[in-house]
Design a protein around this motif. Structure first.
Motif, PDB file in Angstrom:
ATOM      1  N   TYR A  36       0.704  -1.347  -0.233  1.00  0.00           N
ATOM      2  CA  TYR A  36      -0.027   0.006  -0.198  1.00  0.00           C
ATOM      3  C   TYR A  36       0.871   1.152   0.079  1.00  0.00           C
ATOM      4  O   TYR A  36       0.485   2.459   0.242  1.00  0.00           O
ATOM      5  CB  TYR A  36      -0.997  -0.234   1.432  1.00  0.00           C
ATOM      6  N   GLN A  37       2.296   1.522   0.634  1.00  0.00           N
ATOM      7  CA  GLN A  37       2.967   2.309   0.112  1.00  0.00           C
ATOM      8  C   GLN A  37       3.588   2.569  -1.183  1.00  0.00           C
ATOM      9  O   GLN A  37       4.556   3.235  -1.516  1.00  0.00           O
ATOM     10  CB  GLN A  37       4.314   1.444   0.979  1.00  0.00           C
TER      11      GLN A  37
ATOM     12  N   ARG B 205      -5.159  -1.718   4.813  1.00  0.00           N
ATOM     13  CA  ARG B 205      -4.233  -1.283   4.746  1.00  0.00           C
ATOM     14  C   ARG B 205      -3.743  -0.424   6.220  1.00  0.00           C
ATOM     15  O   ARG B 205      -2.908  -0.012   6.563  1.00  0.00           O
ATOM     16  CB  ARG B 205      -4.456   0.072   3.882  1.00  0.00           C
ATOM     17  N   LYS B 206      -4.929  -0.739   6.502  1.00  0.00           N
ATOM     18  CA  LYS B 206      -5.130  -0.288   8.567  1.00  0.00           C
ATOM     19  C   LYS B 206      -4.098  -0.845   9.082  1.00  0.00           C
ATOM     20  O   LYS B 206      -4.086  -0.514   9.885  1.00  0.00           O
ATOM     21  CB  LYS B 206      -6.731   0.422   8.646  1.00  0.00           C
TER      22      LYS B 206
ATOM     23  N   ILE C 288      -7.414   2.579  -2.932  1.00  0.00           N
ATOM     24  CA  ILE C 288      -7.208   2.366  -1.148  1.00  0.00           C
ATOM     25  C   ILE C 288      -7.858   2.841   0.227  1.00  0.00           C
ATOM     26  O   ILE C 288      -7.426   1.856   1.026  1.00  0.00           O
ATOM     27  CB  ILE C 288      -5.282   1.579  -0.877  1.00  0.00           C
ATOM     28  N   LYS C 289      -8.475   3.900   0.137  1.00  0.00           N
ATOM     29  CA  LYS C 289      -8.368   4.398   1.329  1.00  0.00           C
ATOM     30  C   LYS C 289      -9.550   3.228   2.288  1.00  0.00           C
ATOM     31  O   LYS C 289      -9.601   4.311   3.272  1.00  0.00           O
ATOM     32  CB  LYS C 289      -9.196   5.859   1.256  1.00  0.00           C
TER      33      LYS C 289
ATOM     34  N   PRO D 114      -3.283   5.045  -6.465  1.00  0.00           N
ATOM     35  CA  PRO D 114      -4.033   6.223  -6.649  1.00  0.00           C
ATOM     36  C   PRO D 114      -4.701   5.697  -4.450  1.00  0.00           C
ATOM     37  O   PRO D 114      -5.573   4.635  -4.292  1.00  0.00           O
ATOM     38  CB  PRO D 114      -5.622   5.868  -7.331  1.00  0.00           C
ATOM     39  N   TYR D 115      -5.032   6.931  -3.968  1.00  0.00           N
ATOM     40  CA  TYR D 115      -5.795   6.373  -3.035  1.00  0.00           C
ATOM     41  C   TYR D 115      -7.060   6.132  -2.303  1.00  0.00           C
ATOM     42  O   TYR D 115      -7.348   5.889  -1.689  1.00  0.00           O
ATOM     43  CB  TYR D 115      -5.147   7.978  -2.173  1.00  0.00           C
ATOM     44  N   SER D 116      -7.405   6.036  -3.781  1.00  0.00           N
ATOM     45  CA  SER D 116      -8.962   6.318  -3.433  1.00  0.00           C
ATOM     46  C   SER D 116      -9.122   5.054  -3.352  1.00  0.00           C
ATOM     47  O   SER D 116     -10.147   4.600  -3.543  1.00  0.00           O
ATOM     48  CB  SER D 116      -9.268   7.395  -4.998  1.00  0.00           C
TER      49      SER D 116
ATOM     50  N   SER E 251      -0.921  -1.157   8.168  1.00  0.00           N
ATOM     51  CA  SER E 251       0.408   0.218   9.265  1.00  0.00           C
ATOM     52  C   SER E 251       0.102   0.173  10.509  1.00  0.00           C
ATOM     53  O   SER E 251       1.915   0.521  11.126  1.00  0.00           O
ATOM     54  CB  SER E 251      -0.347   1.592   8.460  1.00  0.00           C
TER      55      SER E 251
END
Length: 382
Positions: A200-201, A216-217, A210-211, A206-208, A220
């Motif tokens: 995810y890095q 992703r969370k 994976i947000k 595009p952030y859209s 992180s």
């Protein structure tokens, strides 16, 4: 003022003394205050300990002093050892030579489900190795995604498998294959990335896209714990009070129904058991591998240009449509950004497609002899 005699405070109602209430309140509040102080000191101590982790057991000349080595190994230029296993037809009789990079928590002893008939028919030689820190290979104190490619190059050269060879990267082991595509593409005759990780890095994602992805969370949080409080992470994955790493197998959060059926017939993930994770060497290896895979890379795979001319080599991505570890939407996006990579999708496949009957044979035929797996074309790519 009457002095409270605590001996009578707990006696019969007739001996009740009204001054005892205030005294008991004082005692209780004092005890709570002292308990709070002790608890705070305990948490501070735990946090300090959480940040501390014994240094990894790294030895330049051996995997560890108490590790019994039974595998064949090569010595790398920096003094580390890589353990390996050979499978299939003999190297001298082979037509195709393949290096296999295992996934998270696996090893060179992973099951190879190619049929014996196909191995003999095509003349396939497999070279499997323990990635740094795994099995009987030494950890790499200077680990980087780039270094993975040069470890593989030295392995190929020392075992004399030729100037060009095939590469298969499975799941998290795919970052070694991505590294080879970036740094030593001229050594690859063909490459298959099977359910490869998506980091995810990577800057080009595009952030859209994976947000809203809970993975992703989760990743992180895992990176933060691994970096700043590894001791706390180690405690969490080995404690017995609350389920943490328990029953990774057969968990519908990670696996679809077909995966769960497969897990009834294969060993699963023994390295991820609490018993194994209590070993510092195992924990160090998994933590390092996780941080490498999902940390910052030295390059963005989505910016790679095609290093091959026409028919010079082929690169393939294989994905399960129902994969709950690596979402199909991300894999489709990756392949869409790299049109020189051939994309294949198993319609009812989860993350363990390499173990599905017949799938690995199909993967091998596609990458080795260019057979078109029509039944694994994605129905629609968006």
């Amino acid at each position: 003022m009457q002095v409270c005699n605590t001996r009578f405070c707990t006696s019969s109602p007739q001996s009740f003394n009204p001054f005892c209430l205030s005294h008991l309140h004082f005692l209780r509040s004092g005890m709570v205050s002292r308990f709070a102080v002790v608890l705070l000191i305990g948490f501070l101590g735990m946090f300090y300990q959480a940040k501390q982790l014994p240094p990894p057991q790294i030895n330049g000349s051996s995997s560890s002093q108490d590790l019994t080595v039974s595998s064949h190994r090569i010595k790398l230029s920096d003094g580390r050892y890589l353990a390996y296993r050979e499978k299939g037809v003999s190297k001298d009789e082979s037509k195709f030579r393949i290096i296999v990079c295992h996934g998270f928590g696996s090893s060179k002893d992973m099951t190879i489900l190619a049929s014996q008939d196909l191995i003999v028919e095509l003349g396939i030689y497999f070279l499997l190795y323990d990635r740094p820190g795994y099995g009987e290979s030494d950890p790499n104190p200077n680990s980087s995604v780039e270094n993975e490619a040069y470890d593989i190059q030295q392995l190929a050269d020392q075992l004399q498998i030729g100037s060009r060879f095939y590469m298969i990267g499975v799941s998290m082991g795919s970052y070694s294959a991505w590294s080879c595509l970036k740094h030593i593409p001229h050594r690859l005759a063909g490459t298959a990335l099977i359910v490869p990780l998506v980091n995810y890095q990577w800057p080009s994602l595009p952030y859209s896209l994976i947000k809203e992805d809970y993975r992703r969370k989760f990743l992180s949080l895992g990176l933060w714990l691994s970096t700043y409080v590894p001791g706390l992470l180690h405690w969490w994955v080995t404690q017995n009070w609350i389920p943490s790493t328990s029953v990774l197998e057969k968990n519908p959060i990670f696996f679809n129904e077909r995966d769960i059926d497969i897990l009834k017939t294969i060993p699963g993930f023994p390295m991820l058991s609490k018993r194994s994770l209590k070993e510092q060497r195992v924990f160090d290896t998994l933590r390092s591998d996780f941080m490498m895979a999902f940390g910052e890379w030295e390059f963005d795979p989505l910016k790679l240009s095609n290093p091959y001319g026409e028919n010079e080599s082929s690169v393939h991505i294989w994905q399960g449509y129902e994969d709950k570890v690596v979402p199909v939407q991300l894999q489709r996006y990756v392949s869409g950004q790299l049109p020189w990579i051939q994309y294949h999708e198993v319609p009812d496949g989860g993350h363990l497609i390499i173990h599905y009957k017949g799938v690995f044979d199909t993967i091998l035929r596609a990458v080795l002899v260019g057979e078109e797996p029509v039944c694994y074309r994605p129905k629609s790519v968006s």
